[in-house]
Design an enzyme around this catalytic site. Sequence first.
Site, PDB file in Angstrom:
ATOM      1  N   LYS A 108       0.817  -1.210   0.000  1.00 27.93           N
ATOM      2  CA  LYS A 108       0.000   0.000   0.000  1.00 27.93           C
ATOM      3  C   LYS A 108       0.848   1.256   0.000  1.00 27.93           C
ATOM      4  O   LYS A 108       0.336   2.356   0.133  1.00 27.93           O
ATOM      5  CB  LYS A 108      -0.909   0.006   1.231  1.00 27.93           C
ATOM      6  CG  LYS A 108      -1.845  -1.186   1.246  1.00 27.93           C
ATOM      7  CD  LYS A 108      -2.875  -1.089   2.335  1.00 27.93           C
ATOM      8  CE  LYS A 108      -3.808  -2.287   2.308  1.00 27.93           C
ATOM      9  NZ  LYS A 108      -3.146  -3.575   2.668  1.00 27.93           N
ATOM     10  N   LYS A 147     -11.506 -19.256  -7.103  1.00 26.87           N
ATOM     11  CA  LYS A 147     -11.359 -19.601  -5.691  1.00 26.87           C
ATOM     12  C   LYS A 147     -12.413 -18.856  -4.866  1.00 26.87           C
ATOM     13  O   LYS A 147     -12.633 -17.658  -5.079  1.00 26.87           O
ATOM     14  CB  LYS A 147      -9.951 -19.181  -5.235  1.00 26.87           C
ATOM     15  CG  LYS A 147      -9.708 -19.450  -3.776  1.00 26.87           C
ATOM     16  CD  LYS A 147      -8.402 -18.873  -3.275  1.00 26.87           C
ATOM     17  CE  LYS A 147      -8.384 -18.988  -1.753  1.00 26.87           C
ATOM     18  NZ  LYS A 147      -7.248 -18.446  -1.105  1.00 26.87           N
ATOM     19  N   LYS A 180     -14.105 -13.836  -0.180  1.00 21.52           N
ATOM     20  CA  LYS A 180     -14.956 -12.695   0.102  1.00 21.52           C
ATOM     21  C   LYS A 180     -14.715 -11.576  -0.915  1.00 21.52           C
ATOM     22  O   LYS A 180     -15.643 -10.919  -1.368  1.00 21.52           O
ATOM     23  CB  LYS A 180     -14.644 -12.194   1.515  1.00 21.52           C
ATOM     24  CG  LYS A 180     -15.871 -11.668   2.198  1.00 21.52           C
ATOM     25  CD  LYS A 180     -15.587 -11.210   3.598  1.00 21.52           C
ATOM     26  CE  LYS A 180     -16.676 -10.216   3.968  1.00 21.52           C
ATOM     27  NZ  LYS A 180     -16.431  -9.513   5.190  1.00 21.52           N
TER      28      LYS A 180
END
Length: 324
Positions: A113, A192, A195
């Site tokens: 990040k 896969k 979420k």
Amino acid sequence: MSRILTGIQSTGVPHLGNILGAVKPAIEMCRNPAHEAFLFIADLHSLTTVRNAGVLRENTYSVAAAWLAFGLDTRKTTFYRQSDVPEVCELTWMLSCLTPYPMLANAHSFKDKSGRLAEVNAGLFIYPVLMAADIILYDADFVPVGKDQQQHLEITRDIAMSFNRAYGDTFVVPQATISEQVMLVPGTDGQKMSKSYNNTINIFLPDKELLKVVKKIVTDATPVEQPKDPEKCTVFKLFSLIAGKTDIEEMRQNYIRGGYGYGQAKEALYEAIIEKFKKERELYNYFMRDKNELDKKLKEGAEKAKAVATAKLKLMREKLGYKS
Ligand code: AMP
Ligand code: TRP
């Protein structure tokens, strides 16, 4: 006896991939009498991303209810909420002051990040130190984690070793037990199950909603009457992970023979989920209705964990020059 310890992210209701790939194997491992197991819900780590008290609280309950529903035995496993043992925060501060900045700047969780630094909070930056504290506070010998957590375990070992060098033997230097993902549960779109792909199956949903999700599984457009390749179909793959041998074989033959539609296969998958997880679904709902029972179990775990944490922290305070 060796001690195993691991933390579970509290990101909401565990989906079928989490259950088959992580929850069930971990519960099996906790049953092994050769180990003493510590298992906690990492709800302090969640604060690096979750900005809603209700969501944070509910996520912890969903995770706890799922683990208990799948048979986690709290008499044998110390099962607790990370935030119920705030001693870990004091240790995090102590360790932070002994952790070189570049080591954290190199952690993937932060580095990934680093192009968007304005979005990074300090909690995210010291995330690996809190994780190290989670582990060494309890003198864990083995830490079962996924490959993505390997670097965090290396940081943990570095921190423990440098502390031991500076202040004398204090911490057990833990070892990661990396599970090469043996099982890959596909999601409703065939990728896969995850979420972040929005393709999960939540087996705890009420019947009708669960059926709706199962019906959403993507299949090709082969007409009912034509033969189909079971190995290429997500419905069949999921069915194979859940149903019994004879039923799987029967479905395979139906696919190959033709005259069997994906709609029928989905119905069969839905029935298999309902049947296979009947007890777990009931238990999950029982716990989610009775949060007091969940709180009670988590509190008992926290008390056991706290006894270990307090003793260790007392030693730490002495070593660092504070009044213990
Ligand atoms: P996550 O919340 O995605 O980090 O998942 C937690 C754990 O669940 C992972 O470390 C995996 O062991 C397991 N897991 C997640 N998704 C799947 C999947 N689709 N198939 C098998 N195991 C999974
Ligand atoms: N960071 C881990 C994850 O994302 C969760 C975690 C927190 C953990 N503290 C831990 C795992 C200590 C093992 C040991 O999955």
